[in-house]
Design a protein around this motif. Structure first.
Motif, short mmCIF file in Angstrom:
data_model
loop_
_atom_site.label_atom_id
_atom_site.label_comp_id
_atom_site.label_asym_id
_atom_site.label_seq_id
_atom_site.Cartn_x
_atom_site.Cartn_y
_atom_site.Cartn_z
N GLY A 52 0.83 -1.20 0.00
CA GLY A 52 0.00 0.00 0.00
C GLY A 52 0.86 1.24 0.00
N LEU A 53 0.29 2.33 -0.44
CA LEU A 53 1.00 3.60 -0.50
C LEU A 53 0.47 4.59 0.52
CD1 LEU A 53 1.34 4.03 -4.37
CD2 LEU A 53 3.15 3.46 -2.76
N ASP A 54 -0.14 4.07 1.58
CA ASP A 54 -0.74 4.94 2.58
C ASP A 54 0.19 5.21 3.75
OD1 ASP A 54 -0.82 2.34 3.39
OD2 ASP A 54 -2.81 2.45 4.30
N SER A 55 1.49 4.98 3.55
CA SER A 55 2.45 5.28 4.61
C SER A 55 3.63 6.05 4.02
CB SER A 55 2.96 3.99 5.27
OG SER A 55 3.88 3.33 4.42
N VAL A 102 6.22 5.60 0.46
CA VAL A 102 6.46 6.70 -0.48
C VAL A 102 7.95 6.91 -0.69
CG1 VAL A 102 6.18 9.18 -0.84
CG2 VAL A 102 4.25 7.82 0.01
N CYS A 156 -0.55 -2.13 -5.84
CA CYS A 156 -0.80 -2.18 -4.40
C CYS A 156 -1.65 -3.40 -4.09
CB CYS A 156 -1.49 -0.90 -3.93
SG CYS A 156 -0.51 0.59 -4.18
N ARG A 196 2.36 0.17 11.99
CA ARG A 196 1.56 1.38 11.90
C ARG A 196 1.24 1.96 13.28
NH1 ARG A 196 -0.44 1.89 6.71
NH2 ARG A 196 -0.07 0.08 5.39
N GLN A 228 6.21 5.44 12.66
CA GLN A 228 4.76 5.45 12.82
C GLN A 228 4.36 4.81 14.14
OE1 GLN A 228 3.85 3.84 8.68
NE2 GLN A 228 2.21 5.33 8.91
#
Length: 349
Positions: free
Chosen positions: A81-84, A88, A109, A234, A261
């Motif tokens: 996933g690219l939600d962190s 990136v 993803c 996370r 995180q």
């Protein structure tokens, strides 16, 4: 070999689409050896290499260099996933290296541990990718065989495990990072130091916690198993584990979080418990994401060069595609402790 190739071809016994395992069995070698020949590795005996290359050609398996002759100019980056911010930074490194070579990147993803036929290993064939960079994914033998049969090169960043010693992978010196983080807290006078790792099965989690344990042992500080917790990397999981740690009768005075995180989750748990950082609780993270300078207080953390890891993974993939031998299939980039303001001597020290 046990049977002559020409005889077997005449009898029609070879599979319509031979697998890596079939070639290995015919050549009386391991699948890893066949993989080395396909990837242009030099640590294969000349006679063995000649025998395997003859089998690859006889059974119409993709020979060394066959993929390079028809490159598509695309590679796949497979990531959970690219939600962190962590993801990136990796993506930035991969794309910068690919852009410098005029190669496009297809970002997928998806779950990297999905072993179904319709999983991510089928995606490269759909757009004829030259190679795959898999980020923090588990590689099953079936998935690897599927990629090798299609002639798709593979590099893994922060693999969950390393099932094959010749699997090209890129990571960081996680053990040294865990050691440095814990030694920093010990040098400040802390003796009740907790550690929150990522998923138990991940190599990076195991290495960081091994470094943590080594630092405690060197300092003669007994290890308290209650102070070692696991979560994902996370915010939420670390928040819950930090709450549990701070609720102990003999709560830790410092927490080493397995990611930045996670450290943010620890910050919030401390705030809700009425504790100040670093006056009442010291915190050290891992990653050195750009947000570390903006936390209050700024986070002391172990820097792993995420963007450079992405670039090195891409360079390694291009080496495989060009048939260049790898100095080592496993590359580990150095970590470094970045001291800011989130750690101080424990109260009363």
């Amino acid at each position: 070999m046990g049977r002559d190739v020409q005889t077997q071809q005449e009898t029609g016994e070879q599979p319509t689409r031979p697998t890596l395992a079939f070639i290995a069995a015919e050549g009386r070698v391991s699948q890893a050896t066949v993989s080395k020949v396909l990837n242009g590795r030099t640590d294969v005996a000349p006679a063995t290499r000649e025998r395997i290359e003859r089998l690859l050609k006889a059974y119409n398996y993709l020979p060394p260099g066959g993929r390079r002759a028809r490159r598509s100019g695309l590679i796949d980056l497979v990531i959970g996933g690219l939600d962190s911010p962590w993801a990136v930074e990796i993506l930035r490194g991969v794309e910068s290296e690919c852009a410098a070579r005029g190669v496009g990147t297809v970002v997928s993803c998806v779950r990297g541990d999905d072993a179904r036929p319709s999983s991510w290993t089928s995606l490269p064939a759909l757009h004829h990718s030259d190679g795959v960079i898999l980020v923090t994914g588990r590689m099953t033998p079936q998935q690897r065989a599927q990629l090798e049969q299609a002639g798709v090169a593979l590099v893994v960043i922060d693999p969950v495990d390393l099932p094959d010693s010749d699997l090209a992978s890129v990571g960081a010196t996680n053990w040294a990072g865990g050691l440095a983080a814990t030694e920093h807290l010990l040098s400040l006078g802390h003796r009740r130091i907790a550690a929150i790792g990522g998923p138990r099965e991940m190599l990076c989690t195991q290495a960081r916690l091994d470094g943590y344990r080594a630092a405690l042992e060197r300092a003669g500080v007994p290890l308290d198993p209650r102070l070692i917790r696991y979560a994902d990397f996370r915010y939420e999981g670390a928040f819950e584990q930090s709450q549990a740690l701070l609720a102990l009768d003999d709560a830790p005075t410092a927490i080493f979080a397995g990611s930045d995180q996670q450290a943010m989750g620890t910050y919030e748990a401390a705030r809700q418990a009425g504790l100040r950082i670093p006056e009442d609780l010291s915190v050290v993270g891992f990653d050195d994401l750009p947000l570390c300078d903006w936390l209050s207080p700024p986070l002391t953390t172990v820097r792993q060069p995420l963007e450079e890891m992405g670039r090195v993974a891409a360079r390694t993939l291009f080496q495989l595609l060009d048939g260049e031998p790898l100095v080592s299939p496993r590359v580990e980039l150095a970590t470094e402790l970045r001291v800011r303001l989130s750690a101080a001597p424990p109260r009363g020290a």
